[in-house]
Design an enzyme around this catalytic site. Structure first.
Site: not given
Length: 547
Positions: A458, A195
Site C-alpha cells: 500500500d 482449493h
C-alpha cells in the site's frame, strides 16, 4: 514457440507456485453417469433409501474433514463442514422427499433435480457468498447420487507420479488425491484462491491455472514451468534438456537451502535480523515451521472474517489466535487487526460502494467507527496473549489521534478483562506504516508504539498514486522507486531514534534484490511468505549491514 528451427507447443497460464515439474500427464475427468428416471414400486422405501444415502454422504464428509485438517488445516477443511450442513438442511431434504412422493420418481433423479434447482437459484442471487454456494450444491448432490448408485466416494487413484490436468477440481476431489503422486497441477478453471491452488501451495508443488486443457493430452510428456506460467507439451530434446538443467539447479538450490534450517539469521558483521513469516490462517503455521521462520510477522486476521458469513465471535477468534500462539511455542506472533475494505470485502459488513475503496472506509477506520467490532477482536487477542508471545499491530494509521483513540479502547478492554478475572499478558503494540502520512509523521508516531511494520504494497501505491490492481499501469508501477526507498529509510531512522524497532511485512520484504539494501538501511525485521524464509536467510548470512 519456436526454438532452433523446431516448433515447441506451449500453453500459457497463470502461475500459482514457482517451480519446475517434468512428467507424464494424467487427465482427470469426472465420471459422468446418465441419471435415469423411473417409478419405484414403494415410494416410502425410496424416501428411506435417500435418507440412508444422505447419512452415508454426511459420514464421508466427516472423514474428509478429518483428512483435510491434517493436510491443509482447519480453515481450509471447513468447506466439508459446510457441505455436511447443507445436506442436513431442511429445505434441501424436504424438496427431495417431496419430489419422490409427489412425482413418484426415484431418489437419484430427485436428488439431481433438486441439486440443479437449488444451484440455479443460488447462482442467480446478487450476494457473492450465496453465488459461491451454487458449486457446493452440485458437489453434495453428486456425492449423494454416487452413494445411491453404489460408487462410494469416487476417489481418483494415481499409481505413479504425474502432472494432473483437469478442468477444475472440487474440494472433495482435491483432498482425496494421493499427494505423493502429484508432480504439478494444471487446471483450466479456478483462481489463485481456489482449493486446488491452496493445496498446491501447501504441498509446495508447481501449479498453473487458466490453461486450455485437452483430453487427448493424457499420457503425453509435459513440463510445467511455474516461473513463467508455461506448460510445454511434448517438448523437443533441446527444450527438455534446458528445462531439466533448470530443474536440477532448482533442486540443488533447495537442498542447499535446507542446510540453513536451524541456523541463526545473523549478518557477517554480527547483527541479528528477525526473520518472520506472513500467514493468512491457522493452516499456514505448518509452512512457517517447515521453513524454520523465527516467528510470525503478519497474521492477517481479516481472513477469519472473509471465510465466514457472519462476524466471527470472540470465542471463535480467541480459539484461532490461541491455537497459533500455542503452536508457535513462545515465538513471536504479530497479529494485524482486521483489514477489511478495498479489495477485501465481506458482504455482512454492508460496506457501501466507493469510487476509490483503496482510500476509503477500511481497516482501522472501520474499527474506530464501529468499536463494538474492534473490542470483540481485542478481547480475543488479549485473552489469547496468555497462551503465547502475541503482539498486536494496527493497519492504515495516518495520525497520532488515531493511536490515542486505539489506546483508550485497549485500556477499556483490559479493564473489563481484569474485572472479569480473565488472564492476559501485556503485549507489544505497533502500527503498520503504509500511508505516506504515517511515514512522514513516523518520528512522532514512534513515541507512542513499540514497533513499526512497513506495508510496502500500500505504501508504494499511495506514494506513486498508482492502483496496484490496475494491469494497465504495470509499466508505471515501480516498487524500487527511489521515493519508496527514501521513505523506508526515513521510517527506520525515525523509529530507531525513539527506541522503536522497524520491520517490513510487504512484498518487498521477500524481494531478494533489496535484501542487502534493507540490511544497510538498518532494518530489524523482515516478514515474508514461508517459502521465502530460507532464500532470504541465505542472503542475510552472506551480507553486511555496514560498508
Amino acid at each position: 514457440m519456436k526454438q532452433e528451427g523446431i516448433y515447441v507447443t506451449t500453453y500459457q497460464g497463470k502461475s500459482i507456485l514457482k517451480g519446475i515439474a517434468i512428467g507424464e500427464i494424467f487427465f482427470y475427468q469426472k465420471e459422468e453417469k446418465e441419471i435415469k428416471r423411473y417409478k419405484p414400486e414403494n415410494l416410502e422405501a425410496e424416501q428411506k433409501r435417500y435418507e440412508k444415502a444422505r447419512d452415508e454422504a454426511i459420514g464421508q464428509l466427516g472423514e474428509l474433514y478429518k483428512k483435510a485438517c491434517q493436510e491443509v488445516g482447519e480453515v481450509n477443511a471447513a468447506v466439508f463442514e459446510v457441505h455436511a450442513m447443507m445436506l442436513e438442511d431442511d429445505d434441501f431434504n424436504d424438496a427431495v422427499l417431496n419430489m419422490i412422493a409427489t412425482q413418484g420418481i426415484n431418489a437419484e433423479y430427485a436428488v439431481a433435480m433438486t441439486g440443479d434447482n437449488f444451484s440455479k437459484m443460488f447462482s442467480e442471487m446478487e450476494d457473492e457468498y450465496f453465488k459461491a454456494r451454487a458449486a457446493d450444491i452440485i458437489d453434495i448432490s453428486n456425492r449423494v447420487v454416487a452413494v445411491l448408485g453404489g460408487s462410494g466416494s469416487g476417489n481418483c487413484e494415481l499409481n505413479k507420479p504425474v502432472i494432473l490436468i483437469a478442468e477444475d477440481l472440487a474440494p472433495s476431489e482435491t483432498v482425496q488425491l494421493d499427494k505423493n503422486m502429484l508432480l504439478a497441477f494444471v487446471t483450466e478453471q479456478g483462481s489463485s484462491n481456489s482449493h486446488t491452488a491452496i493445496l498446491a501451495r501447501s504441498m509446495n508443488i508447481p501449479a498453473l491455472i487458466g490453461v486450455p486443457i485437452r483430453k487427448e493430452w493424457n499420457g503425453r510428456m509435459a513440463v510445467v514451468d511455474g516461473y513463467t506460467g508455461t506448460l510445454y507439451l511434448d517438448p523437443d530434446e533441446e527444450t527438455l534438456k534446458e528445462l531439466k538443467k533448470r530443474k536440477q539447479a532448482e533442486d540443488e538450490e533447495r537442498q542447499l537451502l535446507l542446510e540453513l534450517k536451524g541456523k541463526e539469521d545473523v549478518t557477517l558483521d554480527g547483527k541479528h535480523i528477525k526473520l518472520y513469516a506472513n500467514i493468512g490462517n491457522i493452516s499456514d503455521v505448518a509452512a512457517v515451521m517447515k521453513n524454520d521462520a523465527e516467528g510470525i510477522g503478519l497474521f492477517r486476521s481479516e481472513f477469519l472474517y472473509l471465510e465466514k458469513d457472519h462476524f466471527p465471535t470472540e470465542e471463535e477468534q480467541f480459539q484461532a489466535y490461541k491455537t497459533v500462539a500455542e503452536m508457535m511455542a513462545g515465538k513471536k506472533v504479530i497479529i494485524r487487526t482486521l483489514d477489511i475494505g478495498a479489495d477485501k470485502q465481506a458482504e455482512y459488513f454492508h460496506l457501501e460502494h466507493e469510487e476509490n475503496p483503496a482510500m476509503g472506509y477500511r481497516a482501522i477506520r472501520i474499527c474506530l467507527t464501529q468499536p463494538e467490532i474492534f473490542k470483540t477482536q481485542l478481547r480475543a487477542l488479549f485473552r489469547a496473549s496468555a497462551f503465547g508471545n502475541i503482539a498486536i499491530m494496527y493497519p492504515m494509521i495516518i495520525s497520532i489521534e488515531e493511536i490515542h483513540k486505539i489506546k483508550e479502547i485497549v485500556e477499556e478492554v483490559k479493564s473489563e478483562l481484569r474485572e472479569q478475572g480473565v488472564q492476559f499478558s501485556e503485549v507489544e503494540q505497533g502500527i503498520m506504516i503504509e500511508t505516506p502520512a504515517a511515514a512522514v509523521m513516523s518520528d512522532v508516531l514512534a513515541e507512542e508504539v513499540d514497533f513499526f511494520s512497513i506495508g510496502t504494497n500500500d505504501l508504494t501505491q499511495y506514494t506513486l498514486a498508482i492502483d496496484r490492481q490496475n494491469a494497465k499501469l504495470d509499466s508505471f508501477y515501480d516498487a524500487h522507486h527511489p521515493a519508496i526507498l527514501r521513505m523506508i529509510q526515513t521510517v527506520i531512522d525515525n523509529g530507531h531514534s525513539k527506541g522503536c524497532w522497524v520491520g517490513i511485512c510487504g512484498e518487498l520484504g521477500a524481494d531478494t534484490e533489496l535484501t542487502e539494501t534493507f540490511l544497510k538501511m538498518g532494518i530489524d525485521e523482515l516478514s515474508v511468505s514461508p517459502t521465502f524464509v530460507l532464500p532470504v536467510r541465505k542472503l542475510i548470512r552472506t551480507s553486511k549491514c555496514s560498508g
